[in-house]
Design a protein around this motif. Structure first.
Motif, PDB file in Angstrom:
ATOM      1  N   TYR A   1      19.621  13.972 -14.146  1.00 16.22           N
ATOM      2  CA  TYR A   1      20.166  15.419 -14.084  1.00 16.22           C
ATOM      3  C   TYR A   1      19.508  16.492 -13.363  1.00 16.22           C
ATOM      4  CZ  TYR A   1      16.810  15.098 -18.001  1.00 16.22           C
ATOM      5  OH  TYR A   1      15.979  15.424 -18.928  1.00 16.22           O
ATOM      6  N   VAL A   2      19.112  17.680 -13.456  1.00 15.39           N
ATOM      7  CA  VAL A   2      18.537  18.610 -12.382  1.00 15.39           C
ATOM      8  C   VAL A   2      17.049  19.291 -13.270  1.00 15.39           C
ATOM      9  CG1 VAL A   2      18.329  20.575 -10.735  1.00 15.39           C
ATOM     10  CG2 VAL A   2      20.468  19.234 -10.961  1.00 15.39           C
ATOM     11  N   THR A   3      16.069  18.250 -13.139  1.00 11.22           N
ATOM     12  CA  THR A   3      14.675  19.451 -13.757  1.00 11.22           C
ATOM     13  C   THR A   3      13.941  18.258 -12.899  1.00 11.22           C
ATOM     14  OG1 THR A   3      13.637  18.364 -15.953  1.00 11.22           O
ATOM     15  CG2 THR A   3      15.050  17.347 -15.325  1.00 11.22           C
ATOM     16  N   PRO A   4      13.000  18.583 -12.351  1.00 12.78           N
ATOM     17  CA  PRO A   4      11.423  18.330 -11.761  1.00 12.78           C
ATOM     18  C   PRO A   4      10.939  17.141 -12.242  1.00 12.78           C
ATOM     19  CG  PRO A   4      11.037  21.012 -12.388  1.00 12.78           C
ATOM     20  CD  PRO A   4      12.569  20.548 -12.767  1.00 12.78           C
ATOM     21  N   TYR A   5      10.636  17.327 -14.581  1.00 12.83           N
ATOM     22  CA  TYR A   5      10.800  16.518 -15.026  1.00 12.83           C
ATOM     23  C   TYR A   5      10.902  15.049 -14.082  1.00 12.83           C
ATOM     24  CZ  TYR A   5       8.675  13.900 -19.461  1.00 12.83           C
ATOM     25  OH  TYR A   5       7.980  13.047 -19.757  1.00 12.83           O
ATOM     26  N   ASP A   6      12.576  14.522 -13.885  1.00  7.01           N
ATOM     27  CA  ASP A   6      12.829  13.633 -13.702  1.00  7.01           C
ATOM     28  C   ASP A   6      12.004  13.082 -12.181  1.00  7.01           C
ATOM     29  OD1 ASP A   6      14.684  11.688 -12.101  1.00  7.01           O
ATOM     30  OD2 ASP A   6      16.235  12.098 -13.749  1.00  7.01           O
ATOM     31  N   PHE A   7      11.373  13.641 -11.578  1.00  9.92           N
ATOM     32  CA  PHE A   7      11.131  13.652 -10.301  1.00  9.92           C
ATOM     33  C   PHE A   7       8.837  13.237 -10.688  1.00  9.92           C
ATOM     34  CE2 PHE A   7      13.816  15.761  -8.455  1.00  9.92           C
ATOM     35  CZ  PHE A   7      14.519  14.543  -7.125  1.00  9.92           C
ATOM     36  N   LEU A   8       8.978  13.922 -11.435  1.00  8.33           N
ATOM     37  CA  LEU A   8       7.194  13.715 -11.757  1.00  8.33           C
ATOM     38  C   LEU A   8       7.244  12.899 -13.047  1.00  8.33           C
ATOM     39  CD1 LEU A   8       6.976  17.669 -11.968  1.00  8.33           C
ATOM     40  CD2 LEU A   8       5.774  16.218 -10.698  1.00  8.33           C
ATOM     41  N   PHE A   9       7.933  12.403 -13.995  1.00  5.43           N
ATOM     42  CA  PHE A   9       7.538  11.425 -15.003  1.00  5.43           C
ATOM     43  C   PHE A   9       7.484  10.118 -13.888  1.00  5.43           C
ATOM     44  CE2 PHE A   9       9.071   8.057 -18.062  1.00  5.43           C
ATOM     45  CZ  PHE A   9       8.409   8.935 -19.030  1.00  5.43           C
ATOM     46  N   ASN A  10       9.437   9.956 -13.729  1.00  6.05           N
ATOM     47  CA  ASN A  10       9.409   8.792 -12.699  1.00  6.05           C
ATOM     48  C   ASN A  10       8.819   7.726 -11.800  1.00  6.05           C
ATOM     49  OD1 ASN A  10      12.387   7.808 -14.341  1.00  6.05           O
ATOM     50  ND2 ASN A  10      12.736   9.683 -13.728  1.00  6.05           N
TER      51      ASN A  10
ATOM     52  N   ASP B   1       1.016  -1.172  -0.058  1.00  2.00           N
ATOM     53  CA  ASP B   1      -0.142  -0.294  -0.426  1.00  2.00           C
ATOM     54  C   ASP B   1       0.773   0.724  -0.334  1.00  2.00           C
ATOM     55  OD1 ASP B   1      -2.905  -1.411   0.349  1.00  2.00           O
ATOM     56  OD2 ASP B   1      -2.250  -2.264   2.000  1.00  2.00           O
ATOM     57  N   VAL B   2       1.877   1.340   0.844  1.00  2.28           N
ATOM     58  CA  VAL B   2       3.040   2.736   0.722  1.00  2.28           C
ATOM     59  C   VAL B   2       4.353   1.496   0.415  1.00  2.28           C
ATOM     60  CG1 VAL B   2       3.555   4.540   2.212  1.00  2.28           C
ATOM     61  CG2 VAL B   2       1.793   3.210   2.732  1.00  2.28           C
ATOM     62  N   PHE B   3       4.955   2.574  -0.544  1.00  5.97           N
ATOM     63  CA  PHE B   3       6.120   1.759  -1.207  1.00  5.97           C
ATOM     64  C   PHE B   3       7.296   3.694  -0.696  1.00  5.97           C
ATOM     65  CE2 PHE B   3       9.388   1.385  -3.841  1.00  5.97           C
ATOM     66  CZ  PHE B   3       9.748  -0.227  -4.532  1.00  5.97           C
ATOM     67  N   VAL B   4       7.839   2.939   0.104  1.00  5.88           N
ATOM     68  CA  VAL B   4       8.998   4.292   1.037  1.00  5.88           C
ATOM     69  C   VAL B   4      10.219   3.729  -0.104  1.00  5.88           C
ATOM     70  CG1 VAL B   4      10.000   5.399   2.522  1.00  5.88           C
ATOM     71  CG2 VAL B   4       7.804   4.322   2.941  1.00  5.88           C
ATOM     72  N   MET B   5      10.563   5.266  -0.575  1.00  8.97           N
ATOM     73  CA  MET B   5      12.377   4.706  -1.164  1.00  8.97           C
ATOM     74  C   MET B   5      12.847   6.500  -0.752  1.00  8.97           C
ATOM     75  SD  MET B   5      10.987   4.808  -4.530  1.00  8.97           S
ATOM     76  CE  MET B   5      10.527   6.133  -6.040  1.00  8.97           C
ATOM     77  N   TYR B   6      13.776   6.535  -1.688  1.00  6.69           N
ATOM     78  CA  TYR B   6      14.558   8.069  -1.734  1.00  6.69           C
ATOM     79  C   TYR B   6      14.776   7.797  -3.329  1.00  6.69           C
ATOM     80  CZ  TYR B   6      16.538   8.448   2.832  1.00  6.69           C
ATOM     81  OH  TYR B   6      16.439   8.780   3.921  1.00  6.69           O
ATOM     82  N   TRP B   7      14.715   9.253  -3.836  1.00  4.78           N
ATOM     83  CA  TRP B   7      14.415   9.787  -5.327  1.00  4.78           C
ATOM     84  C   TRP B   7      15.920  10.913  -5.102  1.00  4.78           C
ATOM     85  CZ3 TRP B   7      12.605   6.593  -9.100  1.00  4.78           C
ATOM     86  CH2 TRP B   7      13.615   7.145 -10.330  1.00  4.78           C
ATOM     87  N   TRP B   8      16.421  10.523  -5.699  1.00  3.07           N
ATOM     88  CA  TRP B   8      17.525  11.956  -6.760  1.00  3.07           C
ATOM     89  C   TRP B   8      17.655  11.770  -8.394  1.00  3.07           C
ATOM     90  CZ3 TRP B   8      18.800   7.170  -6.591  1.00  3.07           C
ATOM     91  CH2 TRP B   8      19.416   6.745  -7.607  1.00  3.07           C
ATOM     92  N   PRO B   9      17.609  12.847  -8.515  1.00 14.10           N
ATOM     93  CA  PRO B   9      17.666  13.438  -9.932  1.00 14.10           C
ATOM     94  C   PRO B   9      18.806  12.616 -11.290  1.00 14.10           C
ATOM     95  CG  PRO B   9      17.618  15.193  -8.924  1.00 14.10           C
ATOM     96  CD  PRO B   9      18.094  14.544  -7.735  1.00 14.10           C
TER      97      PRO B   9
END
Lengths: 536, 338
Positions: free
Chosen positions: A436-445, A426-434
């Motif tokens: 390359y520096v773009t919000p798209y990396d976070f939003l898309f993936n 139900d809840v998947f806990v993880m770290y994320w980092w880009p």
């Protein structure tokens, strides 16, 4: 015969130990005189100045095309990119590095980079457009690590020695991509026959200020300055850089306090206050571009109801968690884009910890007394994730919700997540980092619709959101301001939908010797020390 | 004797093949996707599929195992999922560090354990015997990881006498380098005539090697003592003493000669044991050896490395057991007849 052999052995070893024991002060506490075999680099002064970095991890892969890990501590000093991402607060997002200027066509499908002249690779080859073409093509062909950042590139043209033109299949901000700390390094065409094994044996083919002098895997890399570096050399800059692997945090602390190391990272947070009291040492705390999320399974009841997800977002004790588990060295996240990054939004709504609000939302959703169970997966042994789970579990219990914590090896956690959402966590806990520096990396993936889950492990599906971020990304090569507001809008959609728990933005905590001049943390290149900028 | 030898060899081959099959299957059935592991930290779906094909993971399990055995017979242990390095070359890099540690600790066991055992045996029941008995029981039973930390606290923390970790100081790596020939720093630095580096390497190996040696020292001590007690009651020893030979000669030239044989056999086995014991020591002392390499591989679920390392340790054990079997048969021909 055997006893004779034994006696001979004994004699040799006894002599050896005696010799070691009698030979004065051990080098552990006092470096031996360097007089006997001092190296003689051409332009270096008699006593080379040395910068010592105590790194917490090994360097699994120092092939500049495929490296996608902590290796950037090494690669960033040896190789260079066309552009460089500036630390937050700088005037421009990017600054020139091996490219002096660049522009894109109106539709962002054609990108032209004008290259710096007079740059040489460590092997003597000149840096030119052919080298850029070679580097990107090598990385794309090997298709390892973060090679996918060049996914849009269809063809590369080299109209003259110092101009390179990229033709793209779809619009994307190639100038940002070219600044990546992974897979965007420029490599000498002299290395065209070399494979990963050659690079990982301690060879390099970069243009950077330093070149590898020696490499002992698992122990240390020694870099020495490249005399023909295009940036030139000034008095006070370091001749050599030792990047030492010190995996034990206590040893790293000991090394920085005693002056054996000039820079280190990842000390126990509870010790940072006492370390900071030492006048010879500075604790440098900055925001990082890494954050912790708890992706909520939007495809499975009861979390398919946004109201329940919002209730969960109100039930997490952000402040208590950050002050205890993180000793205060983190900030509650504002959506998924880390604070300080292009696309982040200081006015975005943050769910406060408010159990009453959570309860009323649960009542609206038809679960006045909770009465359901949730499973939360996280990586075994990660104490931060574990504490997040335990603190949250206690709060959820007050709402009648049972949280089952499931620590797993990352591979197993990810495997479960990639399976059928109906049977997944139900809840998947993880770290994320880009990459390359773009919000798209976070939003898309993490949030773009995926038929086959890969990293969208909350299985979020929202067609409007998908279109918005794809358009914003296409636009971000040209109209960065417009694109930024679109990214912010997308980010707000996720918060309104409570697609995830946005737990915290991590702080980068680096510990440096006080006499080190010029040190600036750059979250775009996580845990990287650009030795060229430093002096003592 | 030839039949005995053949039987032992066949058994050894069977053990190695069984272990390889078991580890291979166990490594493959653990729930996890090796292709995703190989593809790295944040792969795309394409990269994962490419990895699956490249690694032959789309083949049935038995086909994968046959391919794995075929590669091994050709001297190819495969590549690490995590680092993509050929495992054989990694092992060549890391094994010398481990062997150096294990050899030095085994020599320590001989040098310290045997003489102490001789004296304890000679003065059976005396104060020295009691003290060494307690010390050796402690040496066998105290966990080495705890001992390692205590040694670090004492020799580095309190006395500032010995270095805390790693094989060599930065200063030596910077200014007193020597070429790698054998991978054994103590030997390479001597070959280069670089005494500063040699001394540095010796200071670095002292603490980890001694920690690793506590078990074999205690074992050697107990074995030697027991053998000495038995040997000293022999008639030829009484005869030697009756003839007025110096006690030192009686102990070390006459008694030890017979008493050392079982000790050497045990020490041979404990050498193989130390190879795995070194895993823990290496992690604590940041010793870049095979143990640390394998520990990292286990934490990263790097299957090919885990399987290869298990296989290497198995071969090592089997080989040493084989040697011990042969020595026993040579010393006592009745063994071969059983």
């Amino acid at each position: 015969m055997k006893p004779k052999l034994f006696s001979a052995f004994s004699l040799v070893l006894a002599l050896a130990i005696a010799l070691a024991a009698c030979s004065g002060t051990p080098p552990a506490t006092q470096p031996p005189a360097s007089a006997t075999e001092a190296p003689a680099p051409t332009a270096a002064p008699a006593q080379p100045s040395v910068l010592t970095i105590a790194n917490s991890t090994t360097f699994p892969d120092i092939d500049p095309s495929t490296s996608f890990s902590n290796d950037s501590a090494v690669t960033s000093n040896i190789y260079e990119t066309l552009t460089r991402y500036n630390p937050p607060g700088s005037k421009d997002v990017l600054s020139p590095q091996l490219a002096t200027s660049w522009e894109s066509s109106e539709d962002s499908l054609t990108w032209t980079f004008h290259l710096r002249q007079g740059v040489k690779f460590h092997d003597g080859e000149p840096f030119n457009s052919a080298a850029v073409k070679f580097s990107v093509e090598r990385t794309k062909t090997l298709n390892g690590g973060a090679a996918w950042i060049w996914g849009a590139v269809n063809s590369i043209e080299t109209p003259d020695d110092y101009t390179v033109v990229f033709h793209l299949d779809y619009a994307t901000p190639l100038d940002l991509i070219a600044s990546s700390g992974y897979a965007a390094w420029m490599i000498s065409p002299g290395a065209k026959d070399k494979d990963g094994a050659w690079f990982n044996a301690g060879h390099d083919a970069g243009t950077g200020p330093y070149t590898i002098e020696s490499y002992e895997p698992g122990q240390r890399v020694i870099l020495t300055r490249f005399d023909d570096y295009w940036g030139g050399w000034k008095a006070g800059q370091f001749d050599k850089v030792v990047i030492e692997v010190v995996e034990d945090p206590t040893v790293r602390q000991q090394k920085i306090e005693s002056g054996e190391a000039d820079w280190t990272m990842e000390l126990a947070t509870e010790n940072l206050a006492s370390v900071g009291n030492n006048p010879d040492v500075k604790v440098v705390v900055n925001p990082s571009f890494q954050n912790l999320v708890g992706l909520l399974n939007t495809q499975k009841p009861p979390l398919d109801d946004p109201k329940v997800r919002q209730a969960l977002s109100y039930s997490f004790p952000y402040e208590v968690f950050i002050n205890t588990a993180m000793s205060g060295y983190a900030t509650q996240a504002r959506g998924v884009i880390p604070a300080g990054m292009y696309g982040s939004d200081e006015s975005l709504f943050q769910y406060p910890f408010d159990l009453d609000k959570a309860k009323s939302l649960l009542t609206e959703a038809g679960h006045p007394d909770g009465g359901f169970e949730l499973s939360m997966t996280y990586v075994t042994g990660n104490t931060v994730e574990q504490q997040a789970g335990e603190l949250w579990k206690a709060e959820l219990a007050k709402l009648g919700i049972t949280l089952n914590l499931q620590p797993m090896a990352w591979e197993a956690q990810w495997d479960l997540g990639k399976g059928d959402p109906a049977n997944a966590q139900d809840v998947f806990v993880m770290y994320w980092w880009p990459a390359y520096v773009t919000p798209y990396d976070f939003l898309f993936n993490m949030f773009h619709t995926e038929e086959q889950p890969l990293f969208n492990l909350g299985y979020y599906r929202n067609g409007d959101f998908d279109t918005l971020i794809d358009d914003a990304n296409a636009l971000s090569g040209g109209d960065k301001a417009k694109a930024e507001s679109m990214f912010q809008e997308a980010s707000k959609m996720l918060v309104d939908d409570a697609a995830s728990l946005f737990i915290f933005d991590q702080s980068n905590i680096h510990i440096v010797r006080a006499d080190l001049k010029g040190y600036v943390d750059n979250p775009a290149y996580s845990h990287v020390v650009f030795a060229y900028q430093l002096s003592r | 004797m030839a039949v005995y030898l053949l039987r032992r060899l066949a058994l050894a081959a069977l053990v190695i093949i069984s272990v390889s099959a078991v580890t291979f299957v166990v490594a493959r059935v653990i729930p996890s996707d090796p292709a995703a592991l190989y593809a790295g930290q944040r792969p795309t779906a394409d990269q994962i599929e490419a990895a699956r094909e490249r690694l032959g993971l789309d083949q049935p399990l038995y086909a994968q195992y046959i391919r794995f055995l075929g590669d091994i017979l050709q001297g190819d242990l495969g590549t690490s999922y995590k680092t993509k390095h050929p495992i054989l070359s990694d092992i060549r890099t890391f094994l010398p560090a481990t062997l150096e540690l294990v050899i030095v600790s085994t020599l320590m066991a001989l040098l310290v354990g045997v003489p102490l055992g001789v004296f304890a045996g000679a003065r059976r029941g005396g104060g020295f015997d009691q003290v060494t008995r307690i010390a050796s029981i402690a040496g066998v039973s105290i966990p080495t990881f705890w001992l390692a930390l205590i040694f670090q606290l004492f020799f580095f923390g309190a006395l500032k006498l010995l270095p805390l970790s790693s094989r060599m100081s930065n200063s030596v790596a910077l200014f007193n380098t020597f070429p790698t020939i054998t991978g054994f720093y103590l030997i390479d630095s001597l070959l280069a005539g670089n005494l500063v580096a040699w001394r540095d390497a010796a200071w670095h190996i002292l603490l980890p090697a001694f920690t690793l040696a506590t078990y074999p020292i205690s074992l050697t001590l107990r074995m030697t003592r027991a053998a000495m007690v038995e040997t000293l009651s022999e008639k030829y020893i009484t005869a030697a003493r009756a003839q007025g030979l110096p006690e030192h000669d009686v102990l070390f030239r006459y008694a030890l000669k017979n008493a050392i044989i079982p000790t050497l056999t045990v020490l041979g086995l404990s050498f193989a044991y130390s190879l795995t014991g070194a895993f823990l020591i290496e992690v604590i002392f940041s010793w870049p050896g095979l143990g640390k390499y394998v520990t990292d591989a286990i934490l990263n679920v790097d299957f090919p490395v885990i399987v290869s390392a298990t296989l290497i340790v198995t071969v090592f054990y089997v080989f040493i057991n084989l040697i011990v079997d042969i020595i026993q048969a040579v010393l006592d021909p009745r063994v071969a007849l059983r």
